[in-house]
Structures are given as structure tokens and as C-alpha cells.
Design an enzyme around this catalytic site. Structure first.
Site, PDB file in Angstrom:
ATOM      1  N   GLY B 148       0.830  -1.198   0.000  1.00 43.39           N
ATOM      2  CA  GLY B 148       0.000   0.000   0.000  1.00 43.39           C
ATOM      3  C   GLY B 148       0.864   1.247   0.000  1.00 43.39           C
ATOM      4  O   GLY B 148       2.053   1.217   0.334  1.00 43.39           O
ATOM      5  N   CYS B 149       0.257   2.377  -0.373  1.00 47.28           N
ATOM      6  CA  CYS B 149       1.008   3.626  -0.496  1.00 47.28           C
ATOM      7  C   CYS B 149       1.457   4.133   0.877  1.00 47.28           C
ATOM      8  O   CYS B 149       2.640   4.447   1.080  1.00 47.28           O
ATOM      9  CB  CYS B 149       0.188   4.676  -1.229  1.00 47.28           C
ATOM     10  SG  CYS B 149      -1.499   4.899  -0.618  1.00 47.28           S
TER      11      CYS B 149
END
Lengths: 345, 345, 345, 345
Positions: B148-149
């Protein structure tokens, strides 16, 4: 490898030039200068380049940097490239100047809008560096005047129509919208975030000095004496210029003919894209790229042709075009190092 | 050339993946799919790629696109990669999944935060695809779960301190700020321009599902069971994540030691840059690049270590990292096609 | 009618003060001064007020403007209000100072963070002008130190918890996000549009001078010696501050108790709104208003209380609060002229 | 007190209307409706109004809300006000409609651009509600068609020149730039933050439906049949419209005469401000206010008059103007409740 020197590298066109040149397979940057940053690491000023470039602002005099380079890019303010040009040409090197100094065929126009012009060496052979128009003449020059950002967007939008005689030369109106980076990185009240954000304004109304530059090239294209109404606007974004151009078709000319002409005129160009019928450009689709997107419409109920063109003011409107010109000067394919799509969104 | 298929290519991670892959010297995109755009020209959906890519959304079934590809990138929503993985692995291909489906070592964590997990083929060998941490384990896998970012920005900011035992494992607080593109390109009231512009807000307070992902990897790095307080915020920009991390030094550890450890830990990394003392990252300096910038400070009067890390959420936080993972899977230098500096300003 | 003079009126807090005072039913602005704009029409500098105010920057000396006024607002830079205060008090008038000059109970703290303090007249009776905390003490003062923008958002967010002894006094962490107008209207490289747009950064990490101001008031509220970790960030918007505050509950305290305490503490306040369970503030909901919105959450898995507070930095964080203080000094209802909702969207 | 009902109150013009009416000294809001939010607290949908308004979306049928009100504001989509008007007029109440339904003198124009028009009660007496033009005719009507946002900015910019016969009626070109809130609060791909931010585009080129509305009123003013070229653009800001208008002066007319005429024409107006020579409007200077700022220039070298006008699209372009119309209908001073300066910066 082409040995490149950059004079006045501390501004936004400077950092964009270095970003682009750092990706160019045939370039070696041999020196950079700036009045205010001598001795400083470039990536200290612009951390976006940390790890990509290992350059310090030189304490060299200009003579030294010219000696080491094959080509000099100058991103100095208007009025500083004249002396530089004399030196560069004397040493048989090339100069690509991003200021207005060499943009005018007639130096008296420069004097009227910008200020006095000193004596220029006879050996200086200059050209207006919009490759889509003047590519063929670039072979024999040693000084390229890189076009202004607004003029680039406007001239590309009007060139096919004027060259092929499809549109009338009178009454052309140009309404341009620019991001704030066009104003440079020098602190001023007008360019503060809080002044520009959430606001649109017109400026330089009826007196912007890109007007004579636009008129010179449109007149050249149409072989007539063209006057235009040009109004620039500031919009709250960092990069991008959108020019909306209003003009009239000559008798018998249709939108279909115009579209065909635009596609023909730009058929071999790497960077100019004519959008499909009903499509209009967004500046965002050119962000960070050397592209110019052009859309066309005909307003049947008033008989106006509307041309909309979009560029990134710092790339096709400045540093990208400068590298495109360098490629031309050195006989490289014009898109060398420039074939990067826009970043979206 | 690596033959690449992209499933679910119509979103922002899709267009960013295609932009990056269009510049990759060893990649051939052989097919793209999307539920809603079959038969449509890709550059019609994203005109920024006009002239760079000549792709149409396939009407192919997934089986067909898997057959033609060496590696599949999936940018489908959470929950869709399980079936895909079974098919990909059955055909002896590789899958790089940008959703959360394969991010958890323990699938029951996924079920708690995201939803049910179907039966997964025994041949699936997955890894959490943060190359700076798990590069060595990537050789033997066929499914890479792209991180995920937010977790990417946080784990890179904490890895050296936890791996070397310099910081305490309790009481870590993470305050992250993200641009709006992280919410994807699906229309929603909350992501409208007029809702996001000129506003900052916290969201998912005390319940964001990137929390367990962060905790899994920090626990792995520290060989302990770490719990963190994580608060994401939405800020009015398109791209970028800045994570500000608050933690405590172990006895006897100084900022000097921490800085040395960070520089050592990342000394061979292409994409992680430790900023000089007193310097702190700006998301803008990573815009469009695969870089992560990290700054460090010690608050003497409260004894807190403050770590600030910045990435572009769509590049290092998604599509750039996915390509970095692909390079690893296929034995290419990790920065192949990714060595582009940020665009500034 | 209260006769008001404004010293240093040319900045952003000045124009906001004049906007608010132009709507105040009990105020007459009798004079404004600024070093650089003598003789200039105010609405020439700020055309937003064209037609609302008919004021020229005075060439008066300060003595003259003090003589004509009942109360002086000073929006001069730090260090200029000391002399002014002596004069104002000598003439038996009131001073509301928007700088840091009178914010500290202990002038040695000012000297450490800001610079030398000259001799102050014994007749000066000052107070820290956060009305929600110090309203009762305001009656007898002649100098009100208007709080800083960050401290306003932070102290309002922590006051009930500290006053009622619900939260621990150690380990409080404050992560604040501010719009760019907080940096004022003085041109600087860091505040240019192109520098701030599409970027988030931390600044003043571990050394911002609003820290001692926050600590003074939190210590007062809790009757203990509080140290906090405070990190301000710049986000790309013009107005607004969001402060995310991390702390720990005392034994036996629940989120329910905290929420009740906040509602009780602020039950008679015009400007502080506690949001419902699960709601968190957006700065946009306070834009142009004197309101402070506060949201509360408890992170069960780490035991942290998270408080999020939002204000408009130029209104409740500066000029609106100054008018609120004036209302108090002159015995008017505190919300006189301030009862304007935020502009949305 | 005027009893006000609002139908379709959940959109951006709705929340702006309620903000303005909450400050109006002569108004009592007696009911609001919306299809999708029945029973919901208004400040739950728009927390900016928390503490300012205590309204719930009614479950009332329209008949009931009409019965309780003196005047109904309708912010419903186009096509919904016809039935409403019949009911309102039958009950002898007033309707102010913010849609296009009643804007056209000739309903066949509506049908061409918007869709079918049902039977309208003979008792409906409508007027185009631009008070600066039609104030005198408003006394006898029961339905006011509130003008579109673009037309408001354009008609105010051209009215004096056309009414006094100073400019030519042919060849008028209008280039308008609007913030994104004009597109409403309905989620769509085109209005997402990530799509609009950092981008400018033209849309509705040669076919925007505000064109016939503009032409109707310009034709009325000039007593001739005017056709205009109108191109709207979307710029990355929330509020504001800037219209740049290009036209030609009649023989013998100078900029001086034009300026005098504008000042004369608007000399008794509360909301229209003519800027000084050389000054041009910024949308920011009208933010949140009911003002229209107008700047004038003459391009000597092409003979064009350039008129630039700025408004806040949600105030003078929608809800503020609607309240101005209500004031007229009920014989109040036109600026009652509207005399608020713009918020700057």
C-alpha cells in the site's frame, strides 16, 4: 557526447533543463553558473535532483565555461545574452538563448519593448527557434533564440491555417491562460501562493510584450502584416499554458479542410498532436512533456474558427524546446531525450 | 523482452503503470483489460499517452491475456486477485498484484479488515513486495503483493531504526498526509474538486486498514509485536504522501547514530535518499519519481525522534514499485526504466 | 461606538481585521498606518474591500492615532509592540497586539525564542488573549496578547482534557497542518505559488517557536509543567489549520467521559463546536469564520486519544480572535460582529 | 419577516443560499426539502453551518412547504420548476427559480437547448432576474428566473456599452473561465479533484447552452439581434468566474467615453464596481461576496475594446443574486443581508 554548459541555471527553466538533459543519452553537462549560488551543490538548491546530478555552481568566469562546452544554454534574464553571444561565436561554439534577446528579426522591436541592444558581432547568425517552423534554417546558425512560452502555444495553433491561407489574417484574438511558474522563481508579492491560489486574473492587457513576437512569426507564416489582440491570464496552477484562439475562415474553407490541413502540416512532427473532432486539450495532458495538443471547432452560428492549444510552459514553452533545438543543431533525431509522455493525473 | 499483461488498467495506477512501462527498455505490453472500456483506445481514455502507446482495451478473457504474457499486473479492486493468481500460477506465469489481497502473511488479518478469502492454489508463493526489505526472498515467488502507499512511506521511514534496534517498539505514532489521487478515479462526493480544494481533514482515524499492513512489516523488521497509532489525512494536492513518524530512541542512541544507520541501511538503494541534517522532505521533490526522501530530527526537550518520509503515492507507492518488483522477478537491474528524477516545480 | 486604530494594517491579518471590523456594528475605524503605504487608499492595496471601506493609510505618527482611538490593534512584526504598549497605556487606552511580544508570562522565554525585551511600563497589565481560557481575567488588563494561530488550535483542543485531569501530561504529540497565508504577505522564495502548490512539507521540526507558547498555556491549564512535541507542516491551501493531537487517557477515563467533558467545557462558547462521534473536522468548514471544530477518537488497540481541531488561521487564529478580545474588553457580547458562518464550498 | 421555503436545498447553490439567508435580518427559513436527505439535519450534510441553522430536510410534500412560505427558492435541476411555478402562483406566493426553466422569453429556445416545456399557468408572470437590467419590471411578477452564472458576468460586462450604443453588435467574443463548483456537487469523473487540479481546459466549445441566454439579454439591451461566440473554460479553483470580452467600439467612441458610461450606468448599484484605469479584476476579490468587478482596456494597435468582469459564481452568479431578487420582490433595500465584502486572501 555533446558538452553542455548552462549559464543562469538557478531558475525554473534551469532546473527543468537539467532534469531533461540528465535523461539525454548524448549529453554531458560540463558546467553550470549562477550569480548567487557559486560553490553550492545543485541538488541542494533543487533536492528533486538529488542522486541524479552531481553538479556544483561553478565559480568559473563565462569564458571558461564557454571554452569547455560545445553549446551554451543561457537562462539569464533579458538583455544578458548579447555579450555572451559575441564570446560564444568568437570561440566557434553554439548558443541557445532562452531570453527574448535574439527573438526579433528587427532589433528595433526588441528596443521598443525590452530595452537597448548593444553591438552584435557580425559572425552571429541567429534564428527564431521554433523547430516546427524554422527547422530547415537552423543548420547554419550559431545562435538560437528559444521562443517565449505564450508564442509557442499560439504560433503552433495558427501555423497551418496561416501557411495554407485558410484563415483571415485580420481580427485574430488570442486568449491565453498560464500557470504561475511562467513568472519565474524570483520572490514577488504577485506570485505568492496566497495571492494566486483560488484566483484568475488578466494581466498585461493590450500591452504584453509577447505580442510583437507572436506577430512577427504569424506575419512570416502568412507573408502579410498581422496584428493580433493577445490577452494573457494567470490561473492557479504551476505549469501549463492553454491558448484559445478566435479567427475567421476564408471563403469556401470548412472545418474539415482545416482539420486535414493541420494533420498534414504536423504529420511528421513528434510533439504536436491534433485531437479528434469534438476533443479539446487539457494542459494536464501535456504536464512534464514536450507535447503540444491542439483542438479545433467551428462555431456555425457566428462563423468563427476556434483553435485551442495546450503546452507545458516549462517544457515545450522553454527548456524542452531548447533541447529540441540542440538536437537539431547537432544533427540528432529531434526527439532524442525528449520522448517522455505527460504525467497524469 | 518481457511480455506484460495488465488487468484492470483503467484507473490511476493503471495509467501510471502504462506511462512507466512505455519508457521501459525491456517491456512489451501485450494486452490490457478493463470491465467498462472494452474495445476503446487507451489514449482516448487518457490523452496524455496519445502518441506513446497504441493499445486498445481487449475483449479477451483473462485466460487469453495470461497465456500471451510473462507477467500480469493486476490493478483490480481488493478481492479480485485470488482467482487470477490461481490461473496465473497454473500457467507458470508471474503475478504482481496492486491490491491488498496478498499483502498479509496471515490471511485471517485480510478477512478481518477486507473480507472473505477463497481457496488459494498451493503453488502460489507470495511475498510482500517492498524490495528494500524483501528483495532477497523475491527470487522464488510467483505472486508479489505490491505494498500500500501509506505503508511504503512508513516502513521505509522506520526500517533502519527497527532492524538495528535503535528505537523503541512501543508508542510509535504515524501522522500521514496524502494527495487525493490515492482515492482512485471512481467518482464520489468526497473526492470532488470543490470538496477537497482548500481543505485538510483526517479520515479513518483509529481504524484505517493500512494499519495492520504497517504493523505486520514493522513487527517483522523488529522481531517483536508492534502496534502503531496511524492517522491518515487528505490534503489538497493530486500526488504525494508525507508521513511524519514520532518514536523514542533506545538508551544510549543518538541522532548521529540513527543517521549513520539510515545511510548504511540504504547505501545500496537506488530510490531512498537520506536528507542532510536540518533538511526535511517535500512531496514535490518526489513528484513523478520512484524516490523516497527521508529527513530526521531529534527533539531534545521531549526526547522524541521525528522521521519524515515523502513519496509519490502513484509511483513508489504503487506503479513504480510494481515495476521495481518486476525488474527483480526477471533479474533486471532494479532501476531499469525507473531512473527518472522528479518534475520540479 | 468604539474608536479603533490599526497599526501595521497592510498585511493579511490587517486586511482580515478590517473586513471583520467593517461588519462590526459598534466599531468606527479612525485610522490605519503602515510603513510602506502612507497616503494610499486601502482598497487600492486590497480591492476586495472596494466600496466597503473608505480609508487611507495615515501619515500620522503613532501618538496621534493613539490619541484618536479607544483601542489600538497592532499587526506589526514581533518586537514592535513594546514601545507602543507604553504609549497606549500612558494615554489610558487599550492595546490588542497580534504579535508574540506579550504572549509570555515570563519575558525571558520571549528573549530566548524571539529577542531582547525593552523596559515595559509598570502600568501595563497584560493577559494571554484566548477568551475561552482567560476571559475572566481580561476585565482588568490594558494589553491583550492575541495568541498565535497554531497555539489557538492546539490549546482549544487540549483544554478540557487537561483542566479536568482526564489526560496524561507527558508524551503529548501535536502534528499541525497550516495553509500558506500564515506565512504572511511578504515575498519569499518559500512562499511562492510554484513552491507551495502540490507539495506538503514539515518545517521548524523540533524547534518551532510556537512550542513554548503552547507549553505555557497547557501548563497553566493542567497546573503542571508540560512539554510537548510540536511539528508544523505547510499544505497547499491559503487558509486553515488542522491540528492532530495524540495523548493518553488517565486510568479509568473513557472516550465517553472525554466527550462529555468537552461538551461541558465549551457549552457556553459561541465559537467552539464539538463534532459528533465518528465525525472529524475539515478546515474548509471553518473558512472565513471564527469557529473551531473539534473531533475526538480513541484508538483502542494502542490506547491513544486522538483530538483533531480545525480553525481558520486568519480568523480564530488571528484577526477574529482579536475582535473577540475587543468585545470582551469593552463589555460587548463576545460574538458581536463575529457571528458569520464559514463559506462552503 | 419573510417566510422562505427552499426546494432542492442539498446542492452548492442550496448551502450558499442558506448561508446568506442565515445572515439576512428579515428572513425566516420555514422549510427545506431534498429528494435524498429527508429527515436529515442540514448541518450534518454541511457542517460549516453547525450552530448557525437548525433545520432538518422536510418530509413535506411541496404543497405543504408552499403553504407555509411567502416565497419559494427552487434549486432543483432544469425542468422541475414548471410544475412548482403553477402551484406557487395558484397559492399567490412567489417563486425564485435558480434553474434555466424560466430564463427565456421564448420557450421554444428552452426546448431547443434543454428539453420539453409543459403547460404553464396563465397567471405566471416571469422576469429574467438580473436586477441591474430588469429591476423595474420585477414589481409585477410572481416568478423570477435567476440568471445563469456565466450570463451574469457577461451581461454586466456588456450592458452599458450596448445600452448606450458605444460598441458594435457584431463579432463579440467572450472567453470565460470558471471554478469547478459551477458544475455542482454531483459526483462525476470530470469533476474529481485529481482530474481538475493543475489543469485548464475549454469545454462546450461552440455549443454551450448559456449562449442563447446571453444573446437574449444582449439583444434586449441593444435592441438588435446579437450573436456571440462564447467559450467557457474550467480552471482549478472552487469559486469564481472571469469573463474576458472582446468587441469593437463604434466610430468616434473612445475608452474615456466608455469608462464614463460604465460609471454612469452603474452609479447607483451596490454590487458593480468599475476598476480604475489600468486595473483588472481578480476573481479572488469577489470571493464570497455579491460583487461584480469590471476592468476596461482599449487595444490601440488592433482597435479592440477588452472588458474583463469577475464574480463569485455561487453568489452574484447564483444564490446572492437570488436573495437580491427576493429583496426586490418584497420591497427591501436591494443589499439587505448582502453587504458582505469578499474574503481575502
Amino acid at each position: 557526447m555533446i558538452k553542455v554548459g548552462i549559464v543562469g541555471a538557478s531558475g525554473y527553466t534551469g532546473v527543468e533543463l537539467i532534469r531533461i538533459l540528465s535523461l539525454h543519452p548524448e549529453v554531458d553537462i560540463v558546467g553550470i553558473t549562477s550569480n548567487n549560488h557559486e560553490g553550492r551543490e545543485y541538488s541542494d538548491l533543487y533536492p528533486s535532483l538529488k542522486g541524479y546530478i552531481n553538479l556544483r555552481f561553478d565559480e568559473l568566469c563565462e569564458a571558461e565555461i564557454i571554452r569547455k562546452s560545445d553549446v551554451i544554454f543561457s537562462a539569464l534574464p533579458n538583455g544578458h545574452a548579447y555579450g555572451l553571444a559575441n564570446e560564444v561565436v568568437a570561440k566557434n561554439k553554439k548558443l541557445i538563448d532562452l531570453s527574448a534577446d535574439f527573438r526579433f528579426n528587427d532589433f528595433s522591436v526588441y528596443e521598443k519593448w525590452y530595452g537597448p541592444v548593444p553591438l552584435i558581432d557580425q559572425k552571429v547568425k541567429r534564428i527564431y527557434g521554433l523547430p516546427e517552423i524554422h527547422r530547415m534554417e537552423m543548420k547554419d546558425v550559431n545562435v538560437v533564440a528559444n521562443p517565449g512560452c505564450y508564442p509557442t502555444s499560439v504560433i503552433l495553433g495558427l501555423a497551418p491555417g496561416l501557411r495554407y491561407g485558410l484563415i483571415k489574417t485580420e481580427g485574430i484574438i488570442i486568449d491565453s491562460k498560464s500557470g504561475v511558474s511562467g513568472a519565474g522563481h524570483k520572490p514577488s508579492f504577485a506570485n505568492l501562493y496566497a495571492e494566486c491560489n483560488e484566483s484568475v486574473k488578466a494581466y498585461g492587457v493590450a500591452c504584453h510584450r509577447h505580442t510583437p513576437e507572436i506577430e512577427q512569426e504569424l506575419s512570416y507564416l502568412s507573408e502579410s502584416n498581422i496584428k493580433v489582440t493577445f490577452t494573457p491570464h494567470l490561473v492557479p496552477m504551476t505549469r501549463g499554458i492553454l491558448s484559445t484562439i478566435y479567427c475567421e475562415l476564408r471563403d469556401g474553407i470548412t472545418l474539415y479542410i482545416v482539420r486535414e490541413a493541420f494533420e498534414e502540416f504536423y504529420s511528421n512532427e513528434s510533439f504536436v498532436k491534433i485531437l479528434d473532432d469534438g476533443q479539446f486539450p487539457r494542459t494536464k495532458d501535456t504536464y512534464g512533456s514536450n507535447n503540444c495538443h491542439i483542438g479545433l471547432a467551428y462555431d456555425e452560428h457566428t462563423g468563427k474558427l476556434i483553435i485551442v492549444s495546450a503546452i507545458d510552459n516549462l517544457v515545450k514553452g522553454a527548456s524542452g524546446q531548447a533541447v529540441q533545438n540542440m538536437n537539431n543543431l547537432f544533427g540528432l533525431p529531434e526527439d532524442t531525450g525528449l520522448n517522455l509522455p505527460a504525467i497524469y493525473p
